[in-house]
Design a protein around this motif. Structure first.
Motif, PDB file in Angstrom:
ATOM      1  N   ARG A  17       0.812  -1.224   0.000  1.00 59.88           N
ATOM      2  CA  ARG A  17       0.000   0.000   0.000  1.00 59.88           C
ATOM      3  C   ARG A  17       0.846   1.275   0.000  1.00 59.88           C
ATOM      4  NH1 ARG A  17      -2.932  -3.012   4.054  1.00 59.88           N
ATOM      5  NH2 ARG A  17      -1.855  -1.787   5.653  1.00 59.88           N
ATOM      6  N   SER A  18       2.160   1.129   0.016  1.00 61.87           N
ATOM      7  CA  SER A  18       3.040   2.287   0.144  1.00 61.87           C
ATOM      8  C   SER A  18       3.314   2.914  -1.217  1.00 61.87           C
ATOM      9  CB  SER A  18       4.354   1.867   0.810  1.00 61.87           C
ATOM     10  OG  SER A  18       5.256   2.952   0.869  1.00 61.87           O
ATOM     11  N   LEU A  19       2.755   4.075  -1.466  1.00 63.95           N
ATOM     12  CA  LEU A  19       2.985   4.771  -2.729  1.00 63.95           C
ATOM     13  C   LEU A  19       4.435   5.261  -2.859  1.00 63.95           C
ATOM     14  CD1 LEU A  19      -0.342   6.776  -3.168  1.00 63.95           C
ATOM     15  CD2 LEU A  19       0.412   4.733  -4.395  1.00 63.95           C
ATOM     16  N   PRO A  20       5.090   5.713  -1.781  1.00 65.60           N
ATOM     17  CA  PRO A  20       6.513   6.049  -1.926  1.00 65.60           C
ATOM     18  C   PRO A  20       7.367   4.872  -2.381  1.00 65.60           C
ATOM     19  CG  PRO A  20       5.637   7.029   0.074  1.00 65.60           C
ATOM     20  CD  PRO A  20       4.569   6.125  -0.462  1.00 65.60           C
ATOM     21  N   LEU A  21       7.049   3.669  -1.880  1.00 65.32           N
ATOM     22  CA  LEU A  21       7.789   2.487  -2.325  1.00 65.32           C
ATOM     23  C   LEU A  21       7.498   2.193  -3.793  1.00 65.32           C
ATOM     24  CD1 LEU A  21       9.563   0.033  -1.879  1.00 65.32           C
ATOM     25  CD2 LEU A  21       7.579  -1.179  -0.939  1.00 65.32           C
ATOM     26  N   TRP A  22       6.235   2.271  -4.186  1.00 63.65           N
ATOM     27  CA  TRP A  22       5.873   2.025  -5.582  1.00 63.65           C
ATOM     28  C   TRP A  22       6.509   3.044  -6.523  1.00 63.65           C
ATOM     29  CZ3 TRP A  22       4.230  -2.134  -7.840  1.00 63.65           C
ATOM     30  CH2 TRP A  22       3.494  -3.077  -7.128  1.00 63.65           C
ATOM     31  N   SER A  23       6.644   4.281  -6.058  1.00 60.65           N
ATOM     32  CA  SER A  23       7.265   5.295  -6.918  1.00 60.65           C
ATOM     33  C   SER A  23       8.717   4.938  -7.209  1.00 60.65           C
ATOM     34  CB  SER A  23       7.181   6.677  -6.249  1.00 60.65           C
ATOM     35  OG  SER A  23       8.043   6.764  -5.126  1.00 60.65           O
ATOM     36  N   GLY A  24       9.410   4.381  -6.211  1.00 59.54           N
ATOM     37  CA  GLY A  24      10.786   3.970  -6.440  1.00 59.54           C
ATOM     38  C   GLY A  24      10.893   2.741  -7.311  1.00 59.54           C
ATOM     39  N   LEU A  25       9.988   1.767  -7.110  1.00 60.47           N
ATOM     40  CA  LEU A  25      10.024   0.548  -7.917  1.00 60.47           C
ATOM     41  C   LEU A  25       9.705   0.831  -9.383  1.00 60.47           C
ATOM     42  CD1 LEU A  25       8.229  -1.939  -5.471  1.00 60.47           C
ATOM     43  CD2 LEU A  25      10.690  -1.755  -5.950  1.00 60.47           C
ATOM     44  N   LEU A  26       8.692   1.660  -9.630  1.00 59.86           N
ATOM     45  CA  LEU A  26       8.362   1.996 -11.011  1.00 59.86           C
ATOM     46  C   LEU A  26       9.475   2.798 -11.673  1.00 59.86           C
ATOM     47  CD1 LEU A  26       4.556   2.857 -10.714  1.00 59.86           C
ATOM     48  CD2 LEU A  26       5.603   0.781 -11.644  1.00 59.86           C
ATOM     49  N   SER A  27      10.166   3.611 -10.893  1.00 61.05           N
ATOM     50  CA  SER A  27      11.302   4.349 -11.447  1.00 61.05           C
ATOM     51  C   SER A  27      12.401   3.402 -11.900  1.00 61.05           C
ATOM     52  CB  SER A  27      11.854   5.323 -10.404  1.00 61.05           C
ATOM     53  OG  SER A  27      10.929   6.342 -10.111  1.00 61.05           O
ATOM     54  N   GLN A  28      12.594   2.311 -11.172  1.00 66.56           N
ATOM     55  CA  GLN A  28      13.574   1.323 -11.602  1.00 66.56           C
ATOM     56  C   GLN A  28      13.217   0.782 -12.985  1.00 66.56           C
ATOM     57  OE1 GLN A  28      16.336   0.345  -9.975  1.00 66.56           O
ATOM     58  NE2 GLN A  28      16.027   1.267  -7.964  1.00 66.56           N
ATOM     59  N   PHE A  29      11.935   0.572 -13.224  1.00 70.13           N
ATOM     60  CA  PHE A  29      11.488   0.059 -14.522  1.00 70.13           C
ATOM     61  C   PHE A  29      11.631   1.105 -15.620  1.00 70.13           C
ATOM     62  CE2 PHE A  29       8.172  -0.450 -17.718  1.00 70.13           C
ATOM     63  CZ  PHE A  29       8.325  -1.763 -18.107  1.00 70.13           C
ATOM     64  N   THR A  30      11.114   2.298 -15.386  1.00 69.90           N
ATOM     65  CA  THR A  30      11.068   3.301 -16.443  1.00 69.90           C
ATOM     66  C   THR A  30      12.449   3.883 -16.751  1.00 69.90           C
ATOM     67  OG1 THR A  30      10.539   5.049 -14.828  1.00 69.90           O
ATOM     68  CG2 THR A  30       8.700   3.906 -15.877  1.00 69.90           C
ATOM     69  N   GLU A  31      13.280   4.077 -15.738  1.00 72.61           N
ATOM     70  CA  GLU A  31      14.583   4.708 -15.968  1.00 72.61           C
ATOM     71  C   GLU A  31      15.608   3.757 -16.575  1.00 72.61           C
ATOM     72  OE1 GLU A  31      15.709   6.644 -12.333  1.00 72.61           O
ATOM     73  OE2 GLU A  31      13.779   7.690 -12.218  1.00 72.61           O
ATOM     74  N   HIS A  32      15.352   2.452 -16.514  1.00 69.64           N
ATOM     75  CA  HIS A  32      16.237   1.505 -17.183  1.00 69.64           C
ATOM     76  C   HIS A  32      15.780   1.190 -18.609  1.00 69.64           C
ATOM     77  CE1 HIS A  32      17.876   0.655 -13.117  1.00 69.64           C
ATOM     78  NE2 HIS A  32      18.946   0.268 -13.787  1.00 69.64           N
ATOM     79  N   LEU A  50      22.620  10.688 -13.285  1.00 73.79           N
ATOM     80  CA  LEU A  50      22.209  11.379 -12.064  1.00 73.79           C
ATOM     81  C   LEU A  50      21.085  10.639 -11.343  1.00 73.79           C
ATOM     82  CD1 LEU A  50      22.215  15.100 -13.294  1.00 73.79           C
ATOM     83  CD2 LEU A  50      23.979  13.919 -11.963  1.00 73.79           C
ATOM     84  N   CYS A  51      20.345   9.825 -12.058  1.00 70.96           N
ATOM     85  CA  CYS A  51      19.249   9.083 -11.426  1.00 70.96           C
ATOM     86  C   CYS A  51      19.754   8.142 -10.339  1.00 70.96           C
ATOM     87  CB  CYS A  51      18.464   8.293 -12.479  1.00 70.96           C
ATOM     88  SG  CYS A  51      17.499   9.316 -13.616  1.00 70.96           S
ATOM     89  N   GLN A  52      21.028   7.728 -10.433  1.00 68.39           N
ATOM     90  CA  GLN A  52      21.568   6.844  -9.413  1.00 68.39           C
ATOM     91  C   GLN A  52      21.632   7.534  -8.057  1.00 68.39           C
ATOM     92  OE1 GLN A  52      22.392   3.432  -9.762  1.00 68.39           O
ATOM     93  NE2 GLN A  52      22.292   3.748  -7.555  1.00 68.39           N
ATOM     94  N   SER A  53      21.730   8.851  -8.049  1.00 69.23           N
ATOM     95  CA  SER A  53      21.669   9.617  -6.799  1.00 69.23           C
ATOM     96  C   SER A  53      20.276  10.168  -6.558  1.00 69.23           C
ATOM     97  CB  SER A  53      22.680  10.777  -6.838  1.00 69.23           C
ATOM     98  OG  SER A  53      23.988  10.291  -6.955  1.00 69.23           O
ATOM     99  N   GLY A  54      19.329   9.742  -7.384  1.00 70.03           N
ATOM    100  CA  GLY A  54      17.949  10.185  -7.249  1.00 70.03           C
ATOM    101  C   GLY A  54      17.039   9.035  -6.886  1.00 70.03           C
ATOM    102  N   ALA A  55      16.145   8.673  -7.791  1.00 68.95           N
ATOM    103  CA  ALA A  55      15.135   7.659  -7.498  1.00 68.95           C
ATOM    104  C   ALA A  55      15.728   6.275  -7.282  1.00 68.95           C
ATOM    105  CB  ALA A  55      14.105   7.615  -8.633  1.00 68.95           C
ATOM    106  N   LEU A  56      16.859   5.968  -7.927  1.00 66.11           N
ATOM    107  CA  LEU A  56      17.374   4.604  -7.896  1.00 66.11           C
ATOM    108  C   LEU A  56      17.956   4.206  -6.544  1.00 66.11           C
ATOM    109  CD1 LEU A  56      19.014   4.303 -11.437  1.00 66.11           C
ATOM    110  CD2 LEU A  56      16.675   3.822 -10.706  1.00 66.11           C
TER     111      LEU A  56
END
Length: 483
Positions: A276-291, A394-400
């Protein structure tokens, strides 16, 4: 990040006190640890790509297999004789595809379980054993290929399991070793080993195949991995308090910096709260989209340079290596910049995460959309690609790395979970890109770049809205409801 001779840290009473230079300088045990993790990532990256480099020589060699001629090898001592003795196999394109994917089979299956195990087993032991296993198996790849393709596929799948154990466990090291204001630089120094390893294989792998023979690609890089594992066990410790070489000043500096952080792993996982954690989902989806765009580049960049820009294959390989070199440098500089902004209190942690992610997504997306319009010039195209890789780092110091902010107690498990999203991106992005190219070779590239930008920006929007930088309630020690 502190680069001066003296830094200021809290003394526990809210009063700032000067810390000795040895506690914050780059000549510290924790920076040495970052270098060791860097070497570990370098080793697994070279061994991850060595089959891709060696496969053309394993399949398309011109010399038929022949029995060893010991007298000729001893008398002439020529490199050419060694090259002739390297066996060649009649593997179909379908078999070659399975071989290249077999490492991912093991990684995908083991991602989440290895993340959970990483929270139970000491990272030092898990990473060291996985690196030792991964490297030792590389030495047996030539024998496995001779025994049969089925054994080779199984061996590579087991290597995939070992690889994902290293990828999930290494972040747990920084939970206890990295002060918050140095976390970005320590992580990016260690992660940059992946880029340097890929760059090294691209530059020297083909040369080794042409001179010594393709088996030496596995022997040499497998040997490097074994050497790294020999350094790992005596020099790495899970906790600064247990390290025999660390100074009292550095040990105190790390302890004070992490005094308020709840980082002890927990065997019980709050699965419902995580879901149910949207902050966690935001990070997981970023892993998908940014790669997504990264995997498109890694899979199709040589093809794009050759078919659209008419660069020869040797030049395409060199330019691909150049881009990895840019990414290697940029990822380290990005970590240093992020810690500089945090240590000088220029920006808050959440702003740094969102700002670096925004720059790392928007600039590459814009440049990728413009690529078809500058296809008339190889120089301009390469400039755009270099800027894309430099800013996306720079994403490595951001969402990733945001998952370490919101749930340090479950770093291993969440890292394993995030690798599932990374690998899904690695499967879907090249497949969709291949479909576009099969429909229309000319417009396919435009559609590939447009879709990559759309996927990347959609993940950014979700991250900007729902991301957080503080530890979530479900990741705190006092959380009682667990499943």
């Amino acid at each position: 990040m502190s680069t001066g001779a003296e830094a200021t840290v809290g003394d526990g009473d809210g009063v700032a006190a000067p810390a000795p230079a040895s506690s914050t300088g780059v000549c510290s045990v924790r920076h040495g640890l970052a270098l060791l993790v860097h070497l570990c990532n370098f080793a697994i990256s070279t061994q991850q790509m060595n089959l891709s480099i060696a496969l053309p020589a394993m399949v398309n060699g011109t010399a038929p297999p022949s029995p060893p001629n010991a007298s000729s090898a001893v008398a002439n001592g020529t490199v050419m004789e060694l090259k002739v003795l390297a066996p060649v196999y009649a593997w179909s394109p379908e078999i070659q595809g399975v071989l290249l994917s077999s490492l991912s089979y093991g990684s995908f299956v083991a991602s989440v379980p290895s993340g959970y195990v990483a929270g139970l087993v000491r990272p030092r032991h898990l990473i060291g054993a996985a690196l030792l296993t991964f490297s030792a198996l590389s030495l047996f790849i030539p024998l496995a290929a001779e025994a049969g393709v089925a054994l080779l596929i199984v061996l590579r799948a087991v290597q995939g399991v070992a690889q994902v154990m290293i990828q999930t466990s290494q972040y747990l090291i920084w939970v206890k070793w990295a002060p918050p204001l140095e976390r970005n630089q320590l992580i990016t120094i260690s992660i940059s080993g992946l880029m340097l390893g890929s760059l090294t294989v691209l530059l020297v792998g083909g040369f080794l195949c042409e001179t010594l023979g393709w088996p030496y690609v596995f022997y040499i890089f497998g040997g490097i991995g074994l050497a790294c594992s020999c350094l790992w066990f005596p020099l790495v410790h899970d906790d600064p308090a247990a390290h025999p070489l660390i100074s009292a000043a550095e040990r105190g500096h790390i302890a004070r910096a992490l005094a308020q952080q709840d980082c002890e792993p927990d065997q019980a996982l709050p699965i419902r709260a995580m879901a149910r954690s949207l902050p966690l989902w935001s990070g997981l989806l970023s892993q998908f989209t940014e790669h997504w765009f990264f995997y498109v580049l890694m899979g199709y960049l040589p093809t794009y340079l050759h078919s659209v820009l008419h660069a020869d294959l040797r030049a395409s390989g060199f330019l691909s290596a150049l881009l990895l070199g840019v990414a290697f440098i940029s990822i380290i500089l990005g970590g240093l910049l992020a810690d500089f902004l945090l240590s000088r209190k220029v920006l808050s942690l959440l702003v740094v995460r969102r700002l670096f992610t925004s720059v790392g997504v928007l600039f590459p997306s814009l440049l990728s959309v413009l690529l078809p319009w500058v296809s008339f010039s190889l120089g301009i195209t390469m400039a755009f690609l270099v800027l894309s890789l430099a800013t996306s780092s720079l994403c490595q110091s951001g969402a990733l790395v945001n998952f370490m902010d919101i749930a340090p107690r479950y770093t291993g498990f969440i890292r394993g979970l995030s690798l599932v999203f990374v690998q899904l991106s690695g499967v879907i992005a090249p497949t969709v890109s291949g479909f576009f190219l099969s429909q229309d070779a000319e417009l396919g590239w435009r559609n590939i770049f447009l879709l990559s930008a759309a996927v990347d920006v959609s993940g950014l929007v979700f991250f900007l809205v729902f991301s957080r930088a503080e530890v979530q309630d479900w990741a705190r020690a006092q959380t009682l409801t667990r499943l």
